[in-house]
Design a protein around this motif. Sequence first.
Motif, PDB file in Angstrom:
ATOM      1  N   LYS A 220       0.819  -0.840   0.028  1.00 37.72           N
ATOM      2  CA  LYS A 220       0.148  -0.230  -0.117  1.00 37.72           C
ATOM      3  C   LYS A 220       0.451   1.324   0.044  1.00 37.72           C
ATOM      4  N   GLY A 221       1.039   2.075  -1.640  1.00 39.51           N
ATOM      5  CA  GLY A 221       1.199   3.512  -0.705  1.00 39.51           C
ATOM      6  C   GLY A 221       2.765   3.528  -1.862  1.00 39.51           C
ATOM      7  N   ARG A 241      -6.721  -3.748 -14.701  1.00 43.93           N
ATOM      8  CA  ARG A 241      -6.158  -2.396 -13.532  1.00 43.93           C
ATOM      9  C   ARG A 241      -7.612  -1.337 -13.401  1.00 43.93           C
ATOM     10  N   GLU A 242      -7.922  -1.767 -15.042  1.00 44.39           N
ATOM     11  CA  GLU A 242      -8.982  -0.406 -14.349  1.00 44.39           C
ATOM     12  C   GLU A 242     -10.520  -1.127 -13.775  1.00 44.39           C
ATOM     13  N   ARG A 251      -5.272   4.239  -7.321  1.00 42.61           N
ATOM     14  CA  ARG A 251      -6.744   5.624  -7.607  1.00 42.61           C
ATOM     15  C   ARG A 251      -5.350   6.296  -8.134  1.00 42.61           C
ATOM     16  N   ILE A 252      -6.537   6.992  -8.675  1.00 39.57           N
ATOM     17  CA  ILE A 252      -5.425   8.004  -9.915  1.00 39.57           C
ATOM     18  C   ILE A 252      -4.811   8.646  -9.295  1.00 39.57           C
ATOM     19  N   ASP A 253      -3.606   9.414  -9.133  1.00 34.67           N
ATOM     20  CA  ASP A 253      -3.349  11.090  -8.893  1.00 34.67           C
ATOM     21  C   ASP A 253      -2.345  11.785  -9.957  1.00 34.67           C
ATOM     22  N   HIS A 254      -3.255  12.470 -10.628  1.00 30.54           N
ATOM     23  CA  HIS A 254      -2.479  13.016 -12.207  1.00 30.54           C
ATOM     24  C   HIS A 254      -2.003  12.049 -12.958  1.00 30.54           C
ATOM     25  N   GLU A 260      -4.021   1.408  -3.517  1.00 29.74           N
ATOM     26  CA  GLU A 260      -4.523   1.401  -1.798  1.00 29.74           C
ATOM     27  C   GLU A 260      -5.035   0.146  -0.666  1.00 29.74           C
ATOM     28  N   LYS A 261      -4.366  -0.586  -1.238  1.00 22.70           N
ATOM     29  CA  LYS A 261      -3.912  -1.756  -0.390  1.00 22.70           C
ATOM     30  C   LYS A 261      -3.048  -2.555  -0.877  1.00 22.70           C
ATOM     31  N   ASP A 262      -2.449  -3.373   0.072  1.00 23.41           N
ATOM     32  CA  ASP A 262      -1.423  -4.608  -0.228  1.00 23.41           C
ATOM     33  C   ASP A 262      -2.052  -5.214  -1.361  1.00 23.41           C
TER      34      ASP A 262
END
Length: 304
Positions: A220-221, A241-242, A251-254, A260-262
């Motif tokens: 995660k992370g 993946r989608e 989670r999309i960030d730019h 968001e999880k292992d």
Amino acid sequence: MSYPQTIQIFLPSGDPQGIRIAAITTRILQVFEVPRVQLNTFLALPEAEYVGVYVLFGSNEETGNDCAYIGQSGKIGSRLKQHNEKKDFWDRALIAISLTKSMTVTHAHFLEWIAIQQANIAARFELENGKDERKPHTPAPMEAECREIFDTFDILLTTLGFPLFKPLLDNTSSAAADLTTSMTQQSPVPASPSGINLFLKGGGVDASARYTEEGVVVRKGSYGRRLPTNTFAKTIQNKKREKMIEEGVLRIDHDKLFFEKDLLFRSPSTAAIYVFGRSANGWTEWKNLHGETLSKIMGRDLKE
């Protein structure tokens, strides 16, 4: 602490896909694995009248994710019969009873509670249980007994292929998991109960993972590339993946895609592919802190 143990698995019908009965030979707990299609066979056994704790396993029809329901009963067979009539998702029941009939309803209530707590922490399965987290009143001596019984239940479920209470990563032993010793022709693969810590860095990705007995667990992370290559965009893996993005697992960030999880991947290459958004050889892409590839660590680069 892990130590050698002897586990006996009995096949009453001789069919390994039928009812299986597992037990640690020195303990009183016994776990029945019952396919739903053979529920009536279990209901005809004397053990169906015992006090017990059970877990129903199946899958969510909408998401396809693994699901579980944890329960207990003073008469285990009657409760399973009710679930057969009212619950659709499950296909196997794992039932824990005492060989000596020493498990009481008070034991069962506490075991149900601790099982739900640990299953939520492990987050391996979607739990069908409610959110009631009230700890049942249990005398201290009985609670101690229950915790020992639960440890046995955990071991037997995992042995039968249902690691409901096992987190993908044991973060308490993370520091011990960095196996940095290189493979040579003279030295074997270093052994560790925690696995091998691995990394992907640069080129728009920053991911850490652990190679375990089950596969590669991306932590995660970690983040990878949001946009896949044109070739990868046409693959089934990109569709999965989608779907993970839709479900909030990624989670999309730019231009980044955060975990968001292992997440467990069965092969190093599949894990690398999901991070990069392109084809990749995970054996050479994943490296330890010293820059050694997973292939080298595992001795795959050795020449005869």
